[in-house]
Motif scaffolding. Structure first.
Motif, PDB file in Angstrom:
ATOM      1  N   TYR A 171       7.151  23.971 -26.783  1.00 35.76           N
ATOM      2  CA  TYR A 171       5.998  23.342 -27.516  1.00 35.76           C
ATOM      3  C   TYR A 171       4.949  22.744 -26.658  1.00 35.76           C
ATOM      4  CZ  TYR A 171       3.497  20.536 -30.502  1.00 35.76           C
ATOM      5  OH  TYR A 171       2.441  19.614 -31.184  1.00 35.76           O
ATOM      6  N   GLY A 172       5.519  21.889 -25.515  1.00 34.37           N
ATOM      7  CA  GLY A 172       4.850  21.318 -24.628  1.00 34.37           C
ATOM      8  C   GLY A 172       3.761  22.272 -23.793  1.00 34.37           C
ATOM      9  N   ALA A 173       4.420  23.182 -23.554  1.00 37.59           N
ATOM     10  CA  ALA A 173       3.686  24.365 -22.549  1.00 37.59           C
ATOM     11  C   ALA A 173       2.388  24.792 -23.689  1.00 37.59           C
ATOM     12  CB  ALA A 173       4.494  25.515 -22.082  1.00 37.59           C
ATOM     13  N   LEU A 174       3.054  25.098 -24.924  1.00 36.92           N
ATOM     14  CA  LEU A 174       1.945  25.766 -25.841  1.00 36.92           C
ATOM     15  C   LEU A 174       0.647  24.746 -26.172  1.00 36.92           C
ATOM     16  CD1 LEU A 174       1.593  28.214 -27.816  1.00 36.92           C
ATOM     17  CD2 LEU A 174       2.755  26.590 -29.565  1.00 36.92           C
ATOM     18  N   VAL A 175       0.924  23.427 -26.358  1.00 38.53           N
ATOM     19  CA  VAL A 175       0.059  22.675 -26.596  1.00 38.53           C
ATOM     20  C   VAL A 175      -0.976  22.215 -25.248  1.00 38.53           C
ATOM     21  CG1 VAL A 175       0.837  21.602 -28.537  1.00 38.53           C
ATOM     22  CG2 VAL A 175       1.351  20.521 -26.341  1.00 38.53           C
ATOM     23  N   SER A 176      -0.429  22.297 -24.156  1.00 34.54           N
ATOM     24  CA  SER A 176      -1.000  22.151 -22.750  1.00 34.54           C
ATOM     25  C   SER A 176      -1.848  23.058 -22.435  1.00 34.54           C
ATOM     26  CB  SER A 176       0.194  21.776 -21.747  1.00 34.54           C
ATOM     27  OG  SER A 176       0.943  20.805 -21.960  1.00 34.54           O
ATOM     28  N   ARG A 177      -1.469  24.554 -22.653  1.00 39.16           N
ATOM     29  CA  ARG A 177      -2.361  25.489 -22.115  1.00 39.16           C
ATOM     30  C   ARG A 177      -2.939  26.232 -22.850  1.00 39.16           C
ATOM     31  NH1 ARG A 177       3.312  27.991 -19.011  1.00 39.16           N
ATOM     32  NH2 ARG A 177       3.431  26.243 -17.468  1.00 39.16           N
ATOM     33  N   PHE A 178      -3.217  26.233 -24.340  1.00 36.05           N
ATOM     34  CA  PHE A 178      -3.863  26.679 -25.235  1.00 36.05           C
ATOM     35  C   PHE A 178      -4.641  25.720 -26.135  1.00 36.05           C
ATOM     36  CE2 PHE A 178      -0.290  29.459 -24.278  1.00 36.05           C
ATOM     37  CZ  PHE A 178      -0.925  30.811 -23.968  1.00 36.05           C
ATOM     38  N   PRO A 179      -5.624  26.152 -26.389  1.00 38.79           N
ATOM     39  CA  PRO A 179      -6.618  25.198 -27.173  1.00 38.79           C
ATOM     40  C   PRO A 179      -6.038  25.091 -28.662  1.00 38.79           C
ATOM     41  CG  PRO A 179      -7.813  27.176 -27.034  1.00 38.79           C
ATOM     42  CD  PRO A 179      -6.420  27.181 -26.218  1.00 38.79           C
ATOM     43  N   ARG A 180      -6.489  24.105 -29.592  1.00 36.01           N
ATOM     44  CA  ARG A 180      -6.079  23.886 -31.003  1.00 36.01           C
ATOM     45  C   ARG A 180      -6.203  25.089 -31.607  1.00 36.01           C
ATOM     46  NH1 ARG A 180      -9.100  18.999 -32.454  1.00 36.01           N
ATOM     47  NH2 ARG A 180     -10.764  20.618 -32.510  1.00 36.01           N
ATOM     48  N   ARG A 181      -7.735  26.042 -31.518  1.00 38.15           N
ATOM     49  CA  ARG A 181      -7.686  27.025 -32.472  1.00 38.15           C
ATOM     50  C   ARG A 181      -6.727  28.089 -32.192  1.00 38.15           C
ATOM     51  NH1 ARG A 181     -11.289  27.390 -28.128  1.00 38.15           N
ATOM     52  NH2 ARG A 181     -11.588  29.355 -27.004  1.00 38.15           N
ATOM     53  N   VAL A 182      -5.907  27.931 -30.993  1.00 41.40           N
ATOM     54  CA  VAL A 182      -4.832  29.193 -30.964  1.00 41.40           C
ATOM     55  C   VAL A 182      -3.517  28.516 -31.305  1.00 41.40           C
ATOM     56  CG1 VAL A 182      -3.663  30.319 -28.977  1.00 41.40           C
ATOM     57  CG2 VAL A 182      -6.148  29.928 -28.943  1.00 41.40           C
ATOM     58  N   PHE A 183      -3.046  27.265 -30.738  1.00 45.01           N
ATOM     59  CA  PHE A 183      -1.479  26.833 -30.803  1.00 45.01           C
ATOM     60  C   PHE A 183      -1.294  26.616 -32.228  1.00 45.01           C
ATOM     61  CE2 PHE A 183      -3.259  22.674 -29.246  1.00 45.01           C
ATOM     62  CZ  PHE A 183      -2.723  21.893 -30.463  1.00 45.01           C
ATOM     63  N   LEU A 184      -2.160  26.050 -32.972  1.00 46.00           N
ATOM     64  CA  LEU A 184      -1.924  25.663 -34.559  1.00 46.00           C
ATOM     65  C   LEU A 184      -1.462  27.217 -35.251  1.00 46.00           C
ATOM     66  CD1 LEU A 184      -4.723  22.929 -35.149  1.00 46.00           C
ATOM     67  CD2 LEU A 184      -1.905  22.756 -35.153  1.00 46.00           C
ATOM     68  N   PRO A 185      -2.558  28.142 -35.277  1.00 39.76           N
ATOM     69  CA  PRO A 185      -2.203  29.146 -35.900  1.00 39.76           C
ATOM     70  C   PRO A 185      -0.919  29.788 -35.466  1.00 39.76           C
ATOM     71  CG  PRO A 185      -4.485  29.187 -35.389  1.00 39.76           C
ATOM     72  CD  PRO A 185      -3.806  28.190 -34.709  1.00 39.76           C
ATOM     73  N   VAL A 186      -0.453  29.892 -34.220  1.00 42.49           N
ATOM     74  CA  VAL A 186       0.565  30.608 -33.652  1.00 42.49           C
ATOM     75  C   VAL A 186       1.948  30.017 -34.305  1.00 42.49           C
ATOM     76  CG1 VAL A 186       1.950  30.468 -31.491  1.00 42.49           C
ATOM     77  CG2 VAL A 186      -0.477  31.318 -31.551  1.00 42.49           C
ATOM     78  N   VAL A 187       1.934  28.555 -34.332  1.00 46.87           N
ATOM     79  CA  VAL A 187       3.194  27.686 -34.920  1.00 46.87           C
ATOM     80  C   VAL A 187       3.449  28.438 -36.166  1.00 46.87           C
ATOM     81  CG1 VAL A 187       3.858  25.299 -35.667  1.00 46.87           C
ATOM     82  CG2 VAL A 187       2.876  25.736 -33.401  1.00 46.87           C
ATOM     83  N   TYR A 188       2.410  28.208 -37.045  1.00 50.24           N
ATOM     84  CA  TYR A 188       2.631  28.767 -38.426  1.00 50.24           C
ATOM     85  C   TYR A 188       2.831  30.202 -38.499  1.00 50.24           C
ATOM     86  CZ  TYR A 188       1.452  24.138 -40.261  1.00 50.24           C
ATOM     87  OH  TYR A 188       1.555  22.945 -40.273  1.00 50.24           O
ATOM     88  N   GLY A 189       2.026  30.933 -37.740  1.00 53.89           N
ATOM     89  CA  GLY A 189       2.432  32.408 -37.931  1.00 53.89           C
ATOM     90  C   GLY A 189       3.909  32.761 -37.321  1.00 53.89           C
ATOM     91  N   PHE A 190       4.531  32.042 -36.631  1.00 54.27           N
ATOM     92  CA  PHE A 190       5.887  32.272 -35.958  1.00 54.27           C
ATOM     93  C   PHE A 190       6.783  32.041 -37.207  1.00 54.27           C
ATOM     94  CE2 PHE A 190       9.810  29.983 -34.952  1.00 54.27           C
ATOM     95  CZ  PHE A 190      10.433  30.988 -34.188  1.00 54.27           C
TER      96      PHE A 190
END
Length: 456
Positions: free
Chosen positions: A96-115
């Motif tokens: 999760y730390g890598a996700l929020v560090s490397r990707f902007p909000r518009r990417v990691f928020l939908p990715v979390v729910y899509g998973f």
């Protein structure tokens, strides 16, 4: 007449709030659907954890492994599940730390729910086929879902709303979630007997899909607020270390006391949860019946939560700040555990469980989340998520084994120890308030150079 006038007054205040803040309606729908989707599934999770059918809960290889070592796996169901949950959190925290560090909000928020939506479709197949060990897999999955999805929601709300807005609106947003938490177990109780557990996965997936639509809409207001206040943009990758959240908790006193309060709060809930699970295991052998029981309990929790949210939360937080909302739950739990230590009757355990969870959802949780509106994104998304995942589940793990030890001395010993835990939670809340008072005002925290708390 006075009750009707009070209801009209609350409705008028809500209507005025919606007029003042257009994103509020999207936040309502978002949290409503998030908790609807979760509470459709929560009774299934509880039934799996309380099940006496080890073939349903554990994979055959695990049952055989424990049998070879002379251990009855059914006697350690919750201890095993909570230990595995904590280990999963340790693995997922850097992910999760890598996700929020490397990707902007518009990417990691939908990715979390899509998973989570994708994995729900997998669980539909798993439950439909009656795969052995499905209980353990689902228990672990939904625990991760609850912590990450809700943690992401509140972190995102701190991007959308200011501190002043949070004190005015978080009670309303919480009430919208509580209505969703009513609908979820109602749907489960109504549908589980006719459509089965597998189809509940699809119902939850639909709710989570609506959440994705809402967060995409709310992102527009988050961007606007950041531009108006010259905050660091959430549309850019956050950067920083993967384990920055845990390091911030160690370094910053405010986060440390927030973590202490959460750990002891988890301890209170875990002690109650384990006593309740023992009761359900003796009373229900059918998973559907146990699921319906937990759905009824959730309805009671959410009824009390909604009453408090609509009548007290906004009033307390807007007039007196977060202090009453943080301290009242601790005192209520101390009273409840005092009663249980004297007379641990099953009905009283259920009543105290309802009060404990309702006070957390309606008062303590919204109060804690307003603090994140005055700090930087790394505190919100990394430290906040670390507290809600690794720290939270570390507390779970510690207290589930402590309960196993204490239960050998009877329920009264469990609840007498719980009194000490509730006292620790209240002390943590008091120290957190002292640290919160030292935070800069929102005007100062809007300048990223003005304080380390605002640096992202």
């Amino acid at each position: 007449m006075s009750q009707m006038e009070g209801a009209r007054g609350r409705a008028g205040r809500l209507q005025a709030a919606l007029g003042e803040s257009p994103p509020l309606i999207w936040a309502f729908v978002y949290f409503f659907c998030l908790l609807s989707g979760y509470y459709v599934l929560r009774p299934v999770r509880e039934a799996m954890g309380a099940s006496a059918d080890v073939q349903q809960v554990f994979p055959p290889a695990m049952i055989a492994f424990f049998a070879r070592h002379g251990v009855a796996v059914g006697e350690l169901t919750l201890q095993i599940l909570f230990t595995c949950t904590f280990l999963i959190m340790l693995v997922l925290q850097p992910v999760y730390g890598a996700l929020v560090s490397r990707f902007p909000r518009r990417v990691f928020l939908p990715v979390v729910y899509g998973f989570f939506i994708a994995t729900l479709l997998v669980f539909y197949v798993v439950f439909d086929s009656g795969l052995p060990g499905r209980g353990m897999a689902f228990f672990l999955w939904i625990t991760v879902f609850n912590l990450f999805a809700v943690a992401v929601f509140w972190s995102f709300m701190a991007d959308v709303f200011s501190n002043a807005e949070a004190r005015k609106y978080y009670g309303y947003i919480g009430a919208a979630g509580t209505v969703g938490a009513f609908l979820g177990p109602f749907l489960t109780r109504t549908l589980v007997g006719s459509v089965g557990i597998a189809n509940l996965m699809l119902v939850s997936a639909v709710f989570l899909s609506v959440c994705v639509i809402c967060l995409l809409r709310l992102r527009l207001w988050a961007v606007r607020r950041e531009q108006e206040r010259k905050l660091v943009s959430g549309e850019l990758p956050m950067g920083g270390e993967v384990l920055a959240g845990l390091k911030l908790i160690v370094r910053e006193p405010l986060l440390r006391w927030l973590a202490v309060m959460v750990v002891f709060g988890v301890g209170v809930g875990t002690l109650l949860y384990n006593e309740q699970a023992a009761i359900v295991r003796r009373a229900f052998t059918d998973p559907a019946a146990a699921t319906a029981y937990y759905a009824t309990l959730d309805l009671a929790v959410n009824a009390l939560t909604l009453v408090v949210q609509l009548s007290l939360t906004r009033l307390l937080m807007s007039r007196f700040g977060i202090a009453p909302a943080l301290l009242i739950p601790g005192f209520a739990i101390i009273v409840g555990f005092s009663i249980l230590a004297a007379s641990p009757l099953p009905m009283l355990v259920a009543v105290v469980q309802v009060v404990t969870r309702a006070s957390e959802f309606s008062l303590a949780k919204p109060a804690r989340e307003t603090i994140y509106t005055r700090v930087g994104r790394e505190w919100r998304y990394k430290a906040g998520a670390a507290i809600d995942t690794v720290v939270y589940r570390g507390g779970d793990l510690s207290f589930v084994w402590l309960h196993k030890l204490l239960s050998a001395f009877g329920s009264q010993a469990v609840f007498a120890f719980g009194l000490l835990v509730a006292g620790g939670m209240t002390f943590g809340a008091w120290r957190l308030l002292r640290e919160e008072a030292r935070l800069p005002s929102e005007r100062a925290s809007a300048n990223p150079a003005g304080t380390h708390a605002a640096a992202s």
